[in-house]
Every structure is written in C-alpha cells, then in structure tokens.
Design a protein around this motif. Structure first.
Motif, short mmCIF file in Angstrom:
data_model
loop_
_atom_site.label_atom_id
_atom_site.label_comp_id
_atom_site.label_asym_id
_atom_site.label_seq_id
_atom_site.Cartn_x
_atom_site.Cartn_y
_atom_site.Cartn_z
N ARG A 1 -19.33 1.20 12.20
CA ARG A 1 -19.31 2.24 11.17
C ARG A 1 -18.25 2.01 10.10
O ARG A 1 -17.57 2.94 9.67
CB ARG A 1 -19.15 3.62 11.77
CG ARG A 1 -20.32 4.02 12.59
CD ARG A 1 -20.15 5.43 13.08
NE ARG A 1 -21.37 5.80 13.78
CZ ARG A 1 -22.13 6.81 13.46
NH1 ARG A 1 -21.80 7.59 12.48
NH2 ARG A 1 -23.22 7.06 14.13
N SER A 2 -18.08 0.79 9.70
CA SER A 2 -17.12 0.50 8.64
C SER A 2 -17.79 0.61 7.29
O SER A 2 -19.01 0.54 7.17
CB SER A 2 -16.54 -0.89 8.82
OG SER A 2 -17.52 -1.86 8.52
N ARG A 3 -16.97 0.77 6.28
CA ARG A 3 -17.49 0.89 4.93
C ARG A 3 -16.54 0.18 3.99
O ARG A 3 -15.35 0.48 3.97
CB ARG A 3 -17.59 2.37 4.57
CG ARG A 3 -18.35 2.60 3.33
CD ARG A 3 -18.57 4.09 3.15
NE ARG A 3 -18.18 4.38 1.78
CZ ARG A 3 -17.52 5.43 1.39
NH1 ARG A 3 -17.18 6.33 2.24
NH2 ARG A 3 -17.21 5.59 0.15
N ALA A 4 -17.05 -0.75 3.23
CA ALA A 4 -16.25 -1.46 2.24
C ALA A 4 -16.60 -0.90 0.86
O ALA A 4 -17.76 -0.62 0.58
CB ALA A 4 -16.52 -2.95 2.30
N THR A 5 -15.59 -0.73 0.03
CA THR A 5 -15.80 -0.17 -1.31
C THR A 5 -15.16 -1.07 -2.36
O THR A 5 -14.28 -1.88 -2.05
CB THR A 5 -15.21 1.24 -1.42
OG1 THR A 5 -13.79 1.18 -1.23
CG2 THR A 5 -15.84 2.19 -0.41
N LEU A 6 -15.60 -0.89 -3.59
CA LEU A 6 -15.08 -1.64 -4.72
C LEU A 6 -15.04 -0.72 -5.93
O LEU A 6 -16.05 -0.09 -6.27
CB LEU A 6 -15.99 -2.83 -5.03
CG LEU A 6 -15.67 -3.63 -6.29
CD1 LEU A 6 -14.44 -4.51 -6.04
CD2 LEU A 6 -16.86 -4.50 -6.67
N VAL A 7 -13.87 -0.62 -6.56
CA VAL A 7 -13.71 0.17 -7.78
C VAL A 7 -13.10 -0.74 -8.83
O VAL A 7 -11.99 -1.26 -8.64
CB VAL A 7 -12.81 1.41 -7.56
CG1 VAL A 7 -12.63 2.17 -8.87
CG2 VAL A 7 -13.38 2.31 -6.47
N LEU A 8 -13.83 -0.95 -9.92
CA LEU A 8 -13.33 -1.76 -11.04
C LEU A 8 -12.86 -0.80 -12.12
O LEU A 8 -13.67 -0.10 -12.73
CB LEU A 8 -14.43 -2.67 -11.58
CG LEU A 8 -15.02 -3.67 -10.59
CD1 LEU A 8 -16.21 -4.40 -11.21
CD2 LEU A 8 -13.96 -4.66 -10.14
N GLY A 9 -11.55 -0.74 -12.34
CA GLY A 9 -10.99 0.17 -13.34
C GLY A 9 -11.11 -0.39 -14.74
O GLY A 9 -11.16 -1.60 -14.94
N LEU A 10 -11.16 0.48 -15.72
CA LEU A 10 -11.22 0.05 -17.12
C LEU A 10 -9.97 -0.72 -17.54
O LEU A 10 -10.01 -1.47 -18.51
CB LEU A 10 -11.41 1.27 -18.03
CG LEU A 10 -12.74 2.01 -17.87
CD1 LEU A 10 -12.76 3.25 -18.75
CD2 LEU A 10 -13.91 1.11 -18.18
#
Length: 95
Positions: free
Chosen positions: A2-11
């Motif tokens: 139940r893992s979750r990887a995320t990615l946020v690319l900031g401006l």
C-alpha cells in the motif's frame, strides 16, 4: 504494501514528493520538452519494509533517468527515460 509515490513539479523549478517510504525534494529543468530531474534529497531516512525500500530505490533511479514528459488526454503525467522506462502520475482528487 500500500505504498504511494508522488511527484510535484513546482513552477519555481522545485520537485517534491513521496517515494514509497520517505519524502524527497530536488530541482528540475524543462527545456524544449526535455525534463531533467537533478539529484534528489530525502527529508528523512525512515527504514521501511525491504520491499518498500527497494521500490523507493528504483523510483529514485527512474526519476533520475527521466528525459521526456507528456501530459496524456486522461490528465495523467507520463515521464520517461531513454530506455523507455516510464512512470505515470495521476492528478490528486479531492476526498
């Protein structure tokens, strides 16, 4: 697990997220459709189950190899490297 990887690319060129077990941050550049993610720093060094640690390692390696980015019609973000390895990220939805 139940893992979750995320990615946020900031401006502002920042990249942040969660890689299975630990949070990470770094910098990215996007020039002419070529996405380059620099070295990632992990905010914490939690030790998780071996399977999660292995997944986190592979996730970090895959992000480091990213060269292309594409926004799919579904709203998903597809990032891929030169060896055709890719990661697909889906937009967060309100709960």
């Amino acid at each position: 697990d139940r893992s979750r990887a995320t990615l946020v690319l900031g401006l502002d060129g920042s990249v942040t997220g969660h890689a299975s077990c630990n949070a990470y941050s770094g910098r990215y550049t996007l020039v002419g459709g070529v996405l380059t993610i620099g070295e990632l720093a992990f905010a914490s060094e939690k030790i998780c189950a071996p399977s999660l640690m292995n997944q986190e390692k592979r996730f970090g390696e895959a992000l480091g190899a990213v060269r292309r980015v594409e926004l799919l019609p579904t709203g998903a973000l597809l990032v891929s490297g030169p060896d055709r390895q890719s990661l697909r990220f889906f937009p967060e939805t309100s709960r």
